[in-house]
Enzyme design. Sequence first.
Site, PDB file in Angstrom:
ATOM      1  N   GLN A 551     -49.377 -14.257  30.114  1.00  0.00           N
ATOM      2  CA  GLN A 551     -49.817 -12.863  30.072  1.00  0.00           C
ATOM      3  C   GLN A 551     -48.927 -12.017  29.162  1.00  0.00           C
ATOM      4  OE1 GLN A 551     -50.444 -11.061  33.920  1.00  0.00           O
ATOM      5  NE2 GLN A 551     -51.131 -13.012  34.806  1.00  0.00           N
ATOM      6  N   CYS A 552     -47.657 -12.336  29.119  1.00  0.00           N
ATOM      7  CA  CYS A 552     -46.717 -11.578  28.290  1.00  0.00           C
ATOM      8  C   CYS A 552     -46.664 -12.167  26.883  1.00  0.00           C
ATOM      9  CB  CYS A 552     -45.320 -11.604  28.904  1.00  0.00           C
ATOM     10  SG  CYS A 552     -45.228 -10.828  30.526  1.00  0.00           S
TER      11      CYS A 552
END
Length: 687
Positions: A551-552
């Site tokens: 996600q990052c």
Amino acid sequence: MADNLLTFVPFTTAINPTFWYKLAEIKLDVDRLSDAEKRIYGQYTNFNCSQSCFNNVDSASFNENPCEAAGFFVSHGVLHNKNTIEDFKNCDKLALMKDEGRKIWDSIIDGTCIENPSLFARFFVLSFADIKKYKFYYYLAYPSVSQTVATITDPNAITDIKHHFSNENLKEITGLYRNIAGQIQKSFFILERNGNGFSTKQLTDYIKHNDKESNFKDVDLKSIYFCCSDSTSSPTAAWPLRLFVVALVHLCPHLRGKKVQIFLVRFQQAIGIEKSLLFNVTLSTDDIDLENLTWIGYERDNVGKILPKTVDMAASMDPEKLARSSVQLNLKLMKWRLLPDLNLETIASTKCLLMGAGTLGCSVSRNLLAWGVDVITFVDYGKVSRSNPVRQSLFTYEDALNGGKEKAKTAAARLKEISPGVQPSGYNLHIPMPGHTIGEAIMEETLATIKKLEELVQSHDVIFLLTDSRESRWLPTLLGAAYNKIVINAALGFDSYLVMRHGTRSKDDEHSTAETIDGLKCIPGNQLGCYFCNDITAPGDSMKDRTLDMQCTVTRPGVSNIAGSLAVELLISLQQHKQGAQAPAYFSVANSTDSKSIPEGLLGIIPHSIRGMMSTYTQILPATEKFTQCVACSEKVLSEYAVRGNEFLLDVFGSNKYLEDLTGISEMINESHDIIELDDSDFEMSD
């Protein structure tokens, strides 16, 4: 007045600070590496004067023509501004004085000073401008000959004119003086007594430079007054008269050894010329000895020494203007030698909209500042977290406390702290994305966000796509294409990056096609693809079912700085190209990494995209054409947006499949599946 010599009050220079500001501006923008002499002007007055003889210079001194203000007289100067402090220190000041003196002497010989008497007020400046620190070093000089050319026969002959003229005479002379046409002729002229009355004459009426033997031959000198508009209230003459007397001795042989009347005109509004003085002097019997002529006139300090003067203007300048000038310093120095055709005005006036105020947004904005861009706007929905400050250069640890400050507004405020002259702003907006369904609870907020994003895109020139996810770039890409803006995209991998410019539209879109020229494929700027043109799927929810590291944006720390810098440099190179946003992209058909033969703009080649790999420290410059079924910039998508607006966007946000169906990608995918899914009956087996 020892030894009965005719003495003079030297000029004192009154320098307005605007003189130095203008000098710095001209050095940066016009002169650059040139240290050629420059004509400048000053002013002095004979109105309500003090004992000092003031010559005033300011920013208007650099005007092409002198300002002839009422009551003021022009002084003619030359500026010698050196490129380095060493050139300034090592300049032969005596030789410079001699050279400037020779120019004055030439103007006396050829009669220029007689035609334009204001030229008897002469000066020059030798200077060095340290524009990085706003310090200025200078000498001032008022050249004149050193030898004595006039003596006062009777010291008591210096009288108040009221002892020489009647009140009626003074009124008449005052009226004549007021009516002399032009300040140039008013600076030096001749007053002639005609019976009981007077008249004024120009110097050229009596003095001919090419017929010296006839000048003042058989003229009654008792009826002639040599008049000078005098800029001091001292009991002796101001400095310009010194050169005038030298001219009389050289150009008028019949005046040598004769007594002449010098009229120092000093003016006051209420009483006219009543404070004027009259000199009776005897001129030298010999002509000027040019071979042994010595020139003097350097302005001395308070203790009588000839030393360089220094003025520090940094403290007196407005801090924001000083900061702005400092920002421009490196850019303007580029124009001196490296890039004389660099258009800084275009760059400074460019309005940039940054979609994302994170790692890439911080990097891009700092590089835009360095290029002198004034208007920078951030759009971001995030807040500063504790992990951000070490990677995102506009934030500090304090910004992450208490839940974190809004990134967009904090980034804008920090830019203002760095460069007070810029105009940054930040908007805390959540960009709607394909595949992220909009519920009724946030419908009103989403529609307001869409309207604001449309307004921001329309009011800016360049859109930077710097967000974390692929789908968050779709709406800005669509809006950039719809409103035909320059769009620069930067995306990061772990050890890789992509920087690209999107194609723009033009009236020649239908007639522009890619072509191959001498082994180079050329794609016109209006045929270049966007970020989504190489995809055969519509953007969806990339955050769903992803672990934290997925996600990052997990990247090597240096990748974002490289990509951010390249994104800005690509924009600047594009703006400096003669075709601007329509600049074509070239790449070698045989080897896409070979850029040696690619045509260049002012700052080099203008690629379509830059793909870099940190693991191998390499870059390639591929270029791709527009995809007719692109989910972001194809005519089908743009037409649907133009016709249906928000209704179309809400359909896209509800399902990413909508874009695939609209553009025909779904059908294309199905056809490819039909080809791949074969069984044994599709093959004929041979023995």
